[in-house]
Structures are given as structure tokens and as C-alpha cells.
Design a protein around this motif. Structure first.
Motif, PDB file in Angstrom:
ATOM      1  N   TYR A  20     118.095  94.036 -16.097  1.00 47.79           N
ATOM      2  CA  TYR A  20     119.011  93.634 -17.152  1.00 47.79           C
ATOM      3  C   TYR A  20     118.216  93.013 -18.298  1.00 47.79           C
ATOM      4  CZ  TYR A  20     122.778  93.886 -13.627  1.00 47.79           C
ATOM      5  OH  TYR A  20     123.666  94.289 -12.666  1.00 47.79           O
ATOM      6  N   ARG A  57     129.493  78.832 -21.882  1.00 46.20           N
ATOM      7  CA  ARG A  57     128.574  77.703 -21.764  1.00 46.20           C
ATOM      8  C   ARG A  57     129.379  76.425 -21.549  1.00 46.20           C
ATOM      9  NH1 ARG A  57     123.375  77.081 -22.854  1.00 46.20           N
ATOM     10  NH2 ARG A  57     123.326  79.167 -23.770  1.00 46.20           N
ATOM     11  N   LYS A  72     122.290  83.756 -25.965  1.00 40.98           N
ATOM     12  CA  LYS A  72     123.705  83.393 -25.941  1.00 40.98           C
ATOM     13  C   LYS A  72     124.618  84.604 -25.743  1.00 40.98           C
ATOM     14  CE  LYS A  72     122.988  79.240 -28.694  1.00 40.98           C
ATOM     15  NZ  LYS A  72     123.406  78.430 -29.862  1.00 40.98           N
ATOM     16  N   GLN A  73     124.113  85.615 -25.102  1.00 43.33           N
ATOM     17  CA  GLN A  73     124.927  86.797 -24.823  1.00 43.33           C
ATOM     18  C   GLN A  73     124.894  87.117 -23.339  1.00 43.33           C
ATOM     19  OE1 GLN A  73     124.412  90.212 -27.341  1.00 43.33           O
ATOM     20  NE2 GLN A  73     123.814  88.977 -29.095  1.00 43.33           N
ATOM     21  N   SER A  74     125.689  88.100 -22.984  1.00 40.97           N
ATOM     22  CA  SER A  74     125.779  88.469 -21.579  1.00 40.97           C
ATOM     23  C   SER A  74     124.610  89.368 -21.185  1.00 40.97           C
ATOM     24  CB  SER A  74     127.104  89.176 -21.323  1.00 40.97           C
ATOM     25  OG  SER A  74     127.281  89.358 -19.941  1.00 40.97           O
ATOM     26  N   LEU A  75     124.611  89.775 -19.944  1.00 38.28           N
ATOM     27  CA  LEU A  75     123.568  90.649 -19.432  1.00 38.28           C
ATOM     28  C   LEU A  75     123.933  92.099 -19.711  1.00 38.28           C
ATOM     29  CD1 LEU A  75     123.398  87.997 -17.643  1.00 38.28           C
ATOM     30  CD2 LEU A  75     122.251  89.436 -15.984  1.00 38.28           C
ATOM     31  N   LEU A  88     122.941  95.866 -18.622  1.00 41.05           N
ATOM     32  CA  LEU A  88     122.207  96.666 -17.640  1.00 41.05           C
ATOM     33  C   LEU A  88     121.346  97.689 -18.374  1.00 41.05           C
ATOM     34  CD1 LEU A  88     121.721  97.449 -14.663  1.00 41.05           C
ATOM     35  CD2 LEU A  88     123.652  99.034 -14.884  1.00 41.05           C
ATOM     36  N   ILE A 122     115.979  90.171 -16.715  1.00 42.31           N
ATOM     37  CA  ILE A 122     116.349  89.694 -15.382  1.00 42.31           C
ATOM     38  C   ILE A 122     116.488  90.878 -14.435  1.00 42.31           C
ATOM     39  CG2 ILE A 122     118.032  88.394 -14.030  1.00 42.31           C
ATOM     40  CD1 ILE A 122     118.969  87.038 -16.531  1.00 42.31           C
ATOM     41  N   GLN A 150     118.937  90.247 -21.502  1.00 46.97           N
ATOM     42  CA  GLN A 150     119.879  89.257 -22.007  1.00 46.97           C
ATOM     43  C   GLN A 150     119.392  88.735 -23.342  1.00 46.97           C
ATOM     44  OE1 GLN A 150     120.290  85.614 -19.726  1.00 46.97           O
ATOM     45  NE2 GLN A 150     122.430  85.408 -20.328  1.00 46.97           N
ATOM     46  N   GLU A 164     116.807  79.881 -16.305  1.00 48.78           N
ATOM     47  CA  GLU A 164     116.773  80.510 -14.987  1.00 48.78           C
ATOM     48  C   GLU A 164     117.591  81.798 -14.960  1.00 48.78           C
ATOM     49  OE1 GLU A 164     116.577  76.203 -12.634  1.00 48.78           O
ATOM     50  OE2 GLU A 164     117.861  77.820 -11.890  1.00 48.78           O
ATOM     51  N   GLY A 165     117.475  82.509 -13.845  1.00 46.75           N
ATOM     52  CA  GLY A 165     118.292  83.693 -13.641  1.00 46.75           C
ATOM     53  C   GLY A 165     119.675  83.306 -13.159  1.00 46.75           C
ATOM     54  N   LEU A 166     120.393  84.286 -12.657  1.00 46.01           N
ATOM     55  CA  LEU A 166     121.760  84.044 -12.222  1.00 46.01           C
ATOM     56  C   LEU A 166     121.819  83.723 -10.739  1.00 46.01           C
ATOM     57  CD1 LEU A 166     122.234  85.541 -14.933  1.00 46.01           C
ATOM     58  CD2 LEU A 166     124.281  86.506 -13.883  1.00 46.01           C
ATOM     59  N   PHE A 198     115.034  88.101 -22.815  1.00 37.15           N
ATOM     60  CA  PHE A 198     115.008  87.582 -21.439  1.00 37.15           C
ATOM     61  C   PHE A 198     115.369  88.745 -20.529  1.00 37.15           C
ATOM     62  CE2 PHE A 198     114.536  84.190 -18.618  1.00 37.15           C
ATOM     63  CZ  PHE A 198     115.627  84.007 -17.784  1.00 37.15           C
ATOM     64  N   PHE A 258     129.250  83.112 -15.691  1.00 30.11           N
ATOM     65  CA  PHE A 258     129.576  84.504 -15.945  1.00 30.11           C
ATOM     66  C   PHE A 258     130.556  85.017 -14.895  1.00 30.11           C
ATOM     67  CE2 PHE A 258     126.553  85.671 -19.198  1.00 30.11           C
ATOM     68  CZ  PHE A 258     125.518  84.770 -19.041  1.00 30.11           C
ATOM     69  N   PHE A 303     129.545  92.372 -16.508  1.00 26.81           N
ATOM     70  CA  PHE A 303     129.641  90.936 -16.761  1.00 26.81           C
ATOM     71  C   PHE A 303     130.525  90.632 -17.961  1.00 26.81           C
ATOM     72  CE2 PHE A 303     126.545  89.082 -13.913  1.00 26.81           C
ATOM     73  CZ  PHE A 303     125.738  90.147 -13.589  1.00 26.81           C
ATOM     74  N   GLY A 304     131.143  89.471 -17.912  1.00 31.40           N
ATOM     75  CA  GLY A 304     131.758  88.920 -19.093  1.00 31.40           C
ATOM     76  C   GLY A 304     130.674  88.337 -19.991  1.00 31.40           C
ATOM     77  N   THR A 305     131.075  87.811 -21.125  1.00 35.59           N
ATOM     78  CA  THR A 305     130.110  87.332 -22.117  1.00 35.59           C
ATOM     79  C   THR A 305     129.511  85.982 -21.775  1.00 35.59           C
ATOM     80  OG1 THR A 305     131.944  86.466 -23.398  1.00 35.59           O
ATOM     81  CG2 THR A 305     131.091  88.632 -24.034  1.00 35.59           C
ATOM     82  N   GLY A 306     130.048  85.332 -20.760  1.00 35.09           N
ATOM     83  CA  GLY A 306     129.504  84.036 -20.381  1.00 35.09           C
ATOM     84  C   GLY A 306     130.193  82.893 -21.117  1.00 35.09           C
ATOM     85  N   ASP A 328     114.789  84.914 -11.274  1.00 29.28           N
ATOM     86  CA  ASP A 328     114.907  83.833 -12.253  1.00 29.28           C
ATOM     87  C   ASP A 328     114.652  84.280 -13.678  1.00 29.28           C
ATOM     88  OD1 ASP A 328     113.729  81.059 -10.185  1.00 29.28           O
ATOM     89  OD2 ASP A 328     115.725  81.910 -10.522  1.00 29.28           O
ATOM     90  N   GLY A 329     114.321  85.541 -13.859  1.00 28.93           N
ATOM     91  CA  GLY A 329     114.161  86.063 -15.206  1.00 28.93           C
ATOM     92  C   GLY A 329     112.761  85.910 -15.756  1.00 28.93           C
TER      93      GLY A 329
END
Lengths: 116, 112
Positions: free
Chosen positions: A36, B107, A41-44, A46, A93, A38, B42-44, A91, B89, B102-105, A109-110
Motif C-alpha cells: 500500500y 484522526r 493525511k490520506q487513506s491507504l 492498494l 506499508i 499512503q 507506525e503501520g496499521l 509512506f 481506519f 479502507f475509509g479515509t481515516g 510498521d511502514g
């Protein structure tokens, strides 16, 4: 259990170099791994699905010659960003799915990649 | 196609407040639903999951119930802590193409 290790965690390099990122499943076998990307401030998003012993499946719009994926064993997949440029900074992941399970995916952990 | 719509953030709450983060999903097929949490840098990490209608996933005081009638999977916690500050997420898994969407997350920041 179900630990995924990603290395390196942070890399800074000059434009034009190639960067390899490793994704390892430490305590389970993973026939399938996922990469993925990223953005801040956005989603992942694929990028590709990596299958052990076969070619990766790339999502639409992802350049396979730019993002080389190798999944040579049941515990290791690598993503190589070839001839990286500043727009590749992001980033990245990985995740892995235990062989025989459809879900969940276990995430690393990316890797934060910064191209100067 | 598959999609997940998540409450936009950022969300800022005081410690011990009640938390709800809304999530809805497209109803195609019979997806499994997840909440993942991402701490800074970090990752998810998988927070909780539910695999069928009316299932309730729970972990670390967080809960979410798979509501088929409203196609929702809202995340709740009765009393948040500063350590809960992270990005959350919502995600759905499609068994047909085996992809996780995934959704946009959202914070979340908890202030003492």
C-alpha cells in the motif's frame, strides 16, 4: 503471533536511485502479501498484490516497471522503487495474509521514503 | 464498487469523554468489517473486527457492531484516554476479489 516486519523504516536518498523495501512475516507463512501507499493525511491505496512464486497483480494506474515486486519465499516480499523521484516520496506499508486465511491482513510498521 | 465512508476528522475530545466514529459501507455481498488504528509513524494495527451481521467486535474498550440494516460499523468507546490518540481506519473485506477497502481515516486527539 502474526507479526510482520518491514525494513527499512525510514530511507532518504537522492533522485535517480533505486530503493528496496522488505516485508517479512516473522511467525507465519504468507502466500499473499500486499503493498500500500499512503499519502499524508490520506487513506491507504492498494498498489499491488504479491503472490509467492508468481507475478504480482498491480492495481490500475500503478506502474509495474516503476514498482518492482518480488515474492520469492513464503515469508518475504520486496518492493523496489526504481529510479526514484521526489514524487515517489511517500509512506509505503505492506501487509501479509496467513496462508489459508482470507483475512485479516497483518500490517508492517511502514517505510517512510523521502527522495531528495 | 466497494467503498467505505468514514466520519471526517479531526476529532478532538477531552479525556474520559465518549467517542463515536461513524462508518458506513457499501452493501455489496457479505463483507467482513474491520477497524484499524495507526499510531504516529507506525503501520496499521487491527483493533477489532466483525464477520457477519449483528456481530460485535471489541478490544481495549472499543466496540463496533455490524449493522446490516443501516450498513454501518460505528466505532465507540465509553471513556477515552490520551493514549487513544491516533488515526482510525474503517475497512471492509470483499471475499470476491479478496481486497481490503479502507475509509479515509479519522484522526483522533485526546486532550488531558
Amino acid at each position: 503471533g502474526a507479526v510482520v516486519s518491514q525494513h527499512p523504516s525510514w530511507v532518504i536518498c537522492k533522485s535517480g536511485t533505486s530503493v528496496k523495501i522488505e516485508c517479512r512475516s516473522l511467525d507465519f507463512q504468507a502466500t499473499t502479501m500486499f503493498w500500500y501507499r499512503q499519502f499524508p493525511k490520506q487513506s491507504l491505496m492498494l498498489m499491488a498484490t504479491s503472490n509467492e512464486g508468481s507475478k504480482a497483480t498491480y492495481e490500475q494506474g500503478v506502474e509495474k516497471d516503476k514498482f518492482l515486486i518480488n515474492h520469492a519465499s513464503l515469508t518475504l516480499s520486496t518492493l523496489t522503487v526504481t529510479s526514484a523521484h521526489p514524487e515517489d516520496s511517500s509512506f509505503y506499508i505492506c501487509s501479509a495474509r496467513r496462508t489459508g486465511d482470507s483475512q485479516p491482513q497483518h500490517f508492517g510498521d511502514g517505510t517512510r521514503l523521502s527522495i531528495l | 464498487g466497494d467503498s467505505v465512508t468514514q466520519m471526517e476528522g479531526p476529532v478532538t475530545l477531552s479525556e474520559e469523554a465518549f467517542l463515536t466514529i461513524n462508518c458506513t459501507y457499501t452493501a455489496t455481498g457479505y463483507p467482513s468489517l474491520f477497524w484499524y488504528v495507526q499510531y504516529p509513524g507506525e503501520g496499521l494495527q487491527l483493533l477489532l473486527k466483525a464477520t457477519k451481521a449483528d456481530d460485535k467486535g471489541s478490544n481495549k474498550g472499543f466496540e463496533a457492531t455490524y449493522r446490516k440494516e443501516t450498513t454501518s460499523f460505528h466505532l465507540e468507546k465509553g471513556s477515552v484516554q490520551v493514549s487513544d490518540s491516533a488515526v482510525y481506519f474503517c475497512a471492509r473485506f470483499n471475499f470476491g476479489n479478496e481486497k481490503l477497502t479502507f475509509g479515509t481515516g479519522t484522526r483522533l486527539t485526546i486532550i488531558p
